[in-house]
Design an enzyme around this catalytic site. Structure first.
Site, PDB file in Angstrom:
ATOM      1  CB  CYS A 172      37.388  36.646  41.897  1.00 50.37           C
ATOM      2  SG  CYS A 172      36.969  35.273  43.000  1.00 50.37           S
ATOM      3  N   PRO A 175      38.385  42.311  36.093  1.00 48.21           N
ATOM      4  CG  PRO A 175      37.454  44.265  35.217  1.00 48.21           C
ATOM      5  CD  PRO A 175      37.150  43.131  36.155  1.00 48.21           C
ATOM      6  N   GLY A 176      40.623  43.748  36.900  1.00 44.11           N
ATOM      7  CA  GLY A 176      41.843  44.307  37.470  1.00 44.11           C
ATOM      8  C   GLY A 176      41.710  45.666  38.122  1.00 44.11           C
ATOM      9  N   GLY A 177      40.530  46.264  38.082  1.00 41.58           N
ATOM     10  CA  GLY A 177      40.358  47.602  38.644  1.00 41.58           C
ATOM     11  C   GLY A 177      40.669  47.682  40.129  1.00 41.58           C
ATOM     12  CE  LYS A 178      35.688  45.628  43.562  1.00 42.51           C
ATOM     13  NZ  LYS A 178      35.182  45.606  42.176  1.00 42.51           N
ATOM     14  CD  GLU A 195      39.050  35.941  36.741  1.00 40.27           C
ATOM     15  OE1 GLU A 195      38.215  35.065  36.448  1.00 40.27           O
ATOM     16  OE2 GLU A 195      38.856  36.809  37.607  1.00 40.27           O
ATOM     17  CG  ASP A 226      38.473  26.033  41.335  1.00 42.13           C
ATOM     18  OD1 ASP A 226      37.934  26.945  41.985  1.00 42.13           O
ATOM     19  OD2 ASP A 226      37.868  25.012  40.967  1.00 42.13           O
ATOM     20  CG  ASP A 244      34.980  42.119  43.016  1.00 42.09           C
ATOM     21  OD1 ASP A 244      33.925  42.468  43.570  1.00 42.09           O
ATOM     22  OD2 ASP A 244      35.275  42.446  41.852  1.00 42.09           O
ATOM     23  CB  CYS A 298      28.649  44.402  40.931  1.00 40.31           C
ATOM     24  SG  CYS A 298      29.050  43.088  39.784  1.00 40.31           S
TER      25      CYS A 298
END
Length: 367
Positions: A172, A175-178, A195, A226, A244, A298
């Site tokens: 998942c 937005p791509g930070g990890k 995603e 999916d 995530d 989170c």
């Protein structure tokens, strides 16, 4: 019904404009009054932004689950002026000048202790005072020098311990930070970033384009599958999987501007643990024998965190928990953790001066 994943992080309001030339000549008392009025006005605006429906819901749940700790956590989550932001450097666009600037502004390396896993090229800077370093705009064909994020977001990456040549799935990824952080740590053999949500998938693609150079970017596979089906589509293909998961993003939900949307989210919230469980089952299928999985959210919610992991451990005989307590001890100077968790999990609690999180992390291994 497919649940869209909520925005990962909420940025604080822009700082007030600089004073006009000559404003410094105002009498001290008038200047102090003006400053106080501005502060009160800002506080008023911030208070109006809080979604009372969500806060009431969280108050009822987290006061029970966290006890007296909830009061201090709530004070941080509802007051963006005390939030902090970390600066993750991009090794593909290095700048000695940037590191010098960060040092001058009081930033220091986030991870300095004897961690079990800390690649030399993973550089993240933080400071104890609130505030956010200026963001860089996306420019096609030009790599950004840094990524702003909640420092706790790097703990799942450190727990995953990706090594060069390993095949990795970020289930998942938006937005791509990890995903960006993983590529600061190692060069995977295959790197699959998935995603499901269309809008967030476009966001993910833009993030990758902003941070990863050619030809490395060509080795990254971005899909919109999916996540619940990836395990059946790509069984036993990956050495490491990061889940995530979509969750009730506490920090963002507290500032929902649409009351109807917030109410709907709270009604749908009870469906999230089922979705998270299905994503984990799929991730386990996608793992090779001996492969590792890290699950993160989170949210502070026990139903979406330890309850989901316990359900997986009780229903899947081919996974076992992995101890991450050594990592938690090594970073305990910069992060506050909920006490009483199991050795295979941690929960970062925001507090003033260390306003990171919420971030839940758990690690499993396929046997």
């Amino acid at each position: 019904m497919r649940l869209p994943r909520s925005v990962a992080r909420l940025l604080p309001p822009a700082p007030p404009p600089l004073p006009r030339p000559g404003a410094a000549l105002l009498p001290r008392r008038a200047a102090a009054q003006a400053s106080e009025q501005l502060e009160n006005k800002t506080k008023g605006k911030l208070q109006k932004q809080i979604c009372q429906v969500v806060l009431d819901h969280f108050e009822k749940q987290y006061a029970t689950e966290l006890g007296h700790t909830w009061t201090s956590v709530r004070d941080v989550l509802t007051y963006p002026l005390c939030w902090q932001y970390a600066v993750l450097l991009n090794k593909f666009s290095q700048s000695a000048e940037l590191e010098n600037t960060l040092g001058v502004k009081g930033y220091h390396p986030a991870f300095q202790g004897p961690l079990p896993y800390l690649p030399a090229l993973l550089k993240c800077y933080i400071r104890r005072t609130p505030g956010r370093f200026p963001a860089q705009k996306h420019q096609a064909g030009k790599l950004k020098e840094y990524y702003l994020l909640n420092a706790a977001s790097l703990l799942p990456v450190l727990a995953l311990e990706v090594k060069d040549g390993e095949d990795v799935l970020d289930l998942c990824a938006a937005p791509g930070g990890k995903s960006i952080a993983i590529l600061q740590c190692a060069y995977p053999g295959q790197f699959h970033c998935n995603e499901y949500d269309d809008l967030r998938s476009r966001w993910l693609n833009q993030t990758i384009e902003s941070f990863i150079p050619y030809p490395l970017i060509n080795l990254i596979t971005v899909s919109k599958l999916d996540g619940r089906q990836i395990g059946d589509l790509k069984p036993a293909l990956y050495d490491k999987v990061l889940v995530d998961a979509p969750c009730s993003n506490d920090r963002s939900w507290l500032f929902s501007s649409d009351i109807q949307q917030a109410t709907l989210r709270l009604m749908q919230r009870k469906e999230l643990p089922s979705l998270q469980f299905q994503l984990l089952r799929s991730a386990i299928k996608a793992l090779r024998l001996g492969g590792s999985l890290v699950y993160s959210t989170c949210t502070l919610s026990r139903a979406e965190n330890s309850d989901v992991i316990n359900l997986i451990l009780n229903s899947c005989s081919n996974v076992m928990p992995v101890d991450i307590s050594e990592m938690a001890r090594a970073v305990s100077q910069e992060f506050t953790f909920l006490s009483g968790t199991q050795q295979h999990e941690l929960l970062v609690l925001p507090e003033k001066g260390r306003a990171w999180g919420p971030m839940y992390v758990a690690k499993l291994k396929k046997t």
